[in-house]
Design an enzyme around this catalytic site. Structure first.
Site, PDB file in Angstrom:
ATOM      1  CD  GLU A  22      -1.792   1.518   2.840  1.00 35.94           C
ATOM      2  OE1 GLU A  22      -1.842   2.741   2.975  1.00 35.94           O
ATOM      3  OE2 GLU A  22      -1.688   0.725   3.785  1.00 35.94           O
ATOM      4  CE  LYS A  83      -6.756   8.264   3.805  1.00 33.24           C
ATOM      5  NZ  LYS A  83      -6.976   8.599   5.227  1.00 33.24           N
ATOM      6  CB  VAL A 103      -6.335  -0.737   3.437  1.00 30.58           C
ATOM      7  CG1 VAL A 103      -6.891  -2.159   3.443  1.00 30.58           C
ATOM      8  CG2 VAL A 103      -5.108  -0.642   4.326  1.00 30.58           C
ATOM      9  CG  ASP A 133     -14.627   8.647  10.420  1.00 27.20           C
ATOM     10  OD1 ASP A 133     -14.470   7.938   9.400  1.00 27.20           O
ATOM     11  OD2 ASP A 133     -13.737   9.379  10.876  1.00 27.20           O
ATOM     12  CB  SER A 135     -11.908   2.846   7.363  1.00 24.23           C
ATOM     13  OG  SER A 135     -11.082   2.726   6.226  1.00 24.23           O
ATOM     14  CB  ALA A 136     -13.867   3.186   2.166  1.00 27.65           C
ATOM     15  CG  ASP A 137      -9.160   0.639   4.902  1.00 28.52           C
ATOM     16  OD1 ASP A 137      -9.171   1.244   3.811  1.00 28.52           O
ATOM     17  OD2 ASP A 137      -8.255   0.760   5.746  1.00 28.52           O
ATOM     18  CE  LYS A 154      -5.059   3.628  10.380  1.00 27.35           C
ATOM     19  NZ  LYS A 154      -4.861   2.795   9.199  1.00 27.35           N
TER      20      LYS A 154
HETATM   21  N1  PSU Z   1      -1.623   1.680   8.218  1.00 27.43           N
HETATM   22  C1  PSU Z   1      -0.532   2.428   8.606  1.00 27.43           C
HETATM   23  N2  PSU Z   1      -0.479   3.711   8.186  1.00 27.43           N
HETATM   24  C2  PSU Z   1      -1.453   4.273   7.384  1.00 27.43           C
HETATM   25  C3  PSU Z   1      -2.584   3.496   6.983  1.00 27.43           C
HETATM   26  C4  PSU Z   1      -2.602   2.199   7.427  1.00 27.43           C
HETATM   27  O1  PSU Z   1       0.348   1.915   9.322  1.00 27.43           O
HETATM   28  O2  PSU Z   1      -1.340   5.439   6.998  1.00 27.43           O
HETATM   29  C5  PSU Z   1      -3.641   4.093   6.075  1.00 27.43           C
HETATM   30  C6  PSU Z   1      -4.194   3.010   5.137  1.00 27.43           C
HETATM   31  O3  PSU Z   1      -4.051   3.492   3.824  1.00 27.43           O
HETATM   32  C7  PSU Z   1      -5.633   2.871   5.495  1.00 27.43           C
HETATM   33  C8  PSU Z   1      -5.957   4.278   5.871  1.00 27.43           C
HETATM   34  O4  PSU Z   1      -6.409   2.389   4.430  1.00 27.43           O
HETATM   35  O5  PSU Z   1      -4.827   4.619   6.694  1.00 27.43           O
HETATM   36  C9  PSU Z   1      -7.306   4.406   6.560  1.00 27.43           C
HETATM   37  O6  PSU Z   1      -7.767   5.700   6.378  1.00 27.43           O
HETATM   38  P1  PSU Z   1      -9.302   6.053   6.683  1.00 27.43           P
HETATM   39  O7  PSU Z   1      -9.451   5.850   8.149  1.00 27.43           O
HETATM   40  O8  PSU Z   1      -9.451   7.485   6.260  1.00 27.43           O
HETATM   41  O9  PSU Z   1     -10.125   5.122   5.871  1.00 27.43           O
HETATM   42 MN    MN Z   2     -12.732   7.928   7.899  1.00 25.81          MN
END
Ligand code: PSU
Ligand code: MN
Length: 295
Positions: A22, A83, A103, A133, A135-137, A154
């Site tokens: 990624e 991003k 991701v 909120d 994540s789309a993950d 995380k």
């Molecule tokens: N894992 C890490 N560092 C990061 C991410 C994951 O150690 O920066 C990133 C990944 O790209 C993941 C994103 O998909 O954070 C999630 O962002 P959001 O919560 O906006 O979906």
């Molecule tokens: Mn988000």
């Protein structure tokens, strides 16, 4: 539609094991100049293990699977790299921007490119006290057949909420040599997971069984705990102040995760950065071993 690096194109032709990597970690997750060094080190770990790294990003609107050295440099250092999650892909293509992929977007592209294994740091998920909120993950994992190696979700997130959503979406979560769900910067998030696997070979067997059973339209999450975790008290302290800070600054949408990661890296004086780098490297190595076991 996809441009392959020379290395990845040769690997595909030869049927070699490939690991997708990624790029949002590089552009928005780690500080410069360490980000580019880490990106290169991680690719080398995959090669040394006997697989081929395919870092995924968009350069001037073109999807790249595998980046040449100068392209990796651009993703790490250019200020105009956005991003991109899955919903952004077609837009970034049409407007010819350069983008790092999350991701979700990386998993989607890796699957388009017929790559079965993907390594990241920590998954996105449900945010704490979230008003939608999420994540789309999570959606991508529910829709993309790929093995994703991560250190759990995380720790800035609502961990039990995210585990519940993964259950709803029927995404299997396997602890790698553990029954404790890892907490990204922390070895153990405090939540148990039902299934544990001991080896890349076992993961490969599960992957193949799912095809036979036609339950293979989802991702498989391999949760690989970090060995030397961040100091627990320091983690709690920074998490608490970071969440307050992001709320008071009204940080929203896709800026939330990069904001909190950077907050951690500066407040912990590099301790969370060390752990984040350990995580990415260890996940890339395990992903390479799984890609080899799948052959
Ligand atoms: N894992 C890490 N560092 C990061 C991410 C994951 O150690 O920066 C990133 C990944 O790209 C993941 C994103 O998909 O954070 C999630 O962002 P959001 O919560 O906006 O979906
Ligand atoms: Mn988000």
């Amino acid at each position: 539609m996809i441009k392959y690096s020379a290395e990845v194109a040769a690997a595909k032709a030869a049927g070699k094991p490939i690991v997708a990597l990624e790029s949002t970690i590089i552009s928005h997750g780690l500080p410069r100049p360490r980000n580019l060094e880490v990106a290169r080190e991680v690719e080398q770990i995959v090669r040394d293990a006997g697989a081929v790294p395919a870092t995924i990003a968009l350069i001037d609107g073109v999807i790249h699977v595998g980046l040449e050295s100068n392209e990796l440099d651009r993703i790490a250092n250019d200020d105009d790299v956005v991003k991109a999650s899955t919903r952004d892909l077609a837009i970034v293509e049409a407007t010819k921007q350069s983008a790092a992929t999350t991701v979700a977007a990386t998993a989607h592209i890796a699957h388009l490119a017929d790559i079965d294994v993907f390594a990241t740091g920590g998954l996105g998920g449900v945010h704490r006290g979230h008003s939608y909120d999420e994540s789309a993950d999570l959606i991508a994992l529910a829709e993309t057949p790929i093995i994703i190696v991560c250190a759990g979700v995380k720790s800035i997130l609502d961990v039990p909420g995210t585990l519940e959503r993964l259950e709803t979406f029927a995404v299997p979560v396997l602890g790698y040599q553990t029954n404790k769900f890892p907490g990204f910067y922390l070895t153990d998030s405090g939540y148990e997971i039902e299934h544990r696997v001991e080896s890349p070979e076992q993961i490969a067997a599960i992957w193949h069984n799912r095809f036979d059973l036609k339950t293979s339209d989802k991702a498989i999450v391999i949760a690989n705990p970090v060995v030397n975790q961040m100091d627990l008290a320091l983690h709690e302290k920074i998490l608490d102040s970071g969440l307050k800070e992001s709320a008071s600054q009204h940080v929203t949408g896709k800026a939330v995760t990069p904001f909190l990661l950077e907050y951690f890296h500066t407040q912990s004086k590099g301790e969370s950065l060390r752990v984040n780098i350990d995580i990415i490297k260890s996940n890339a190595l395990l992903a390479a071993r799984i890609a080899i076991a799948l052959r």
